[in-house]
Design an enzyme around this catalytic site. Sequence first.
Site, PDB file in Angstrom:
ATOM      1  N   GLU A 195       0.878  -1.173   0.000  1.00  0.00           N
ATOM      2  CA  GLU A 195       0.000   0.000   0.000  1.00  0.00           C
ATOM      3  C   GLU A 195       0.915   1.223   0.000  1.00  0.00           C
ATOM      4  OE1 GLU A 195      -3.464   2.245   2.630  1.00  0.00           O
ATOM      5  OE2 GLU A 195      -2.458   0.487   3.439  1.00  0.00           O
TER       6      GLU A 195
ATOM      7  N   CYS B  86      -2.613   8.605   2.340  1.00  0.00           N
ATOM      8  CA  CYS B  86      -2.286   8.370   0.935  1.00  0.00           C
ATOM      9  C   CYS B  86      -3.308   8.974  -0.012  1.00  0.00           C
ATOM     10  CB  CYS B  86      -2.142   6.875   0.674  1.00  0.00           C
ATOM     11  SG  CYS B  86      -3.596   5.906   1.107  1.00  0.00           S
TER      12      CYS B  86
END
Length: 231
Positions: free
Chosen positions: A130, A164
């Site tokens: 990720e 993110c």
Amino acid sequence: WMRPRRAAPTLTTLGTTARLHPQAKGVVLILAPWNFPLMLCFSPLISALAAGNAAVIKPSELTPATAALVADIVAGALPPDLVRVVQGGPDVAQALLDQPFDHIFFTGSTAVGRKVMAAAARHLTPVTLELGGKSPVIVAQDADIAQAARWIAWGKLLNAGQACVAPDHVFVHDSRLADLRAALVRELQTMQGGDAPRILNARHHARLLSLVADATAKGATVTALGQDDMA
């Protein structure tokens, strides 16, 4: 979830029968980041345990208090032959990556993600990465500027922008640029209370200041909204 299931035959396997038998992978390595130090230790751990695996957790060394808390929680709730917490810096992470784990879950930067994937390749270990990316916001000419500014400010200040999916640049029609800038300033000033998050450590604080300095040197217009400090 683990119950065997029948698999339908294909044209090349007509007349045969097949079943799917889910199996645990083994031991999972979880490398957690500093920006969500608790959630990204325990969320992948829950999935790993639910799938029948054991796990080793390496919390971020940049959040030592949270890492110690994670270690205490795991030691008090789970047997050591099922889950272990290993604390330390990059050297510890590298030593763990040298081991032949059965799966690796990593959340962090693309630069470190490349190193994790390269280390995993030596053992043919599957990985879940990720990684950070770019998150643009598009503000159309007919947009509700006040609402757009409210959403952009909320998304950018959530967790001090260290997520993110935090917006990192905005595309806006020339005719709405001034209105959006003014609306963003109002929203950000409103949200700058005592509950506003702060950057975690001096290194990342300096990195953000360097980004501002670089943008200014390249001709960007920077609007300062408050006092810069590490409080």
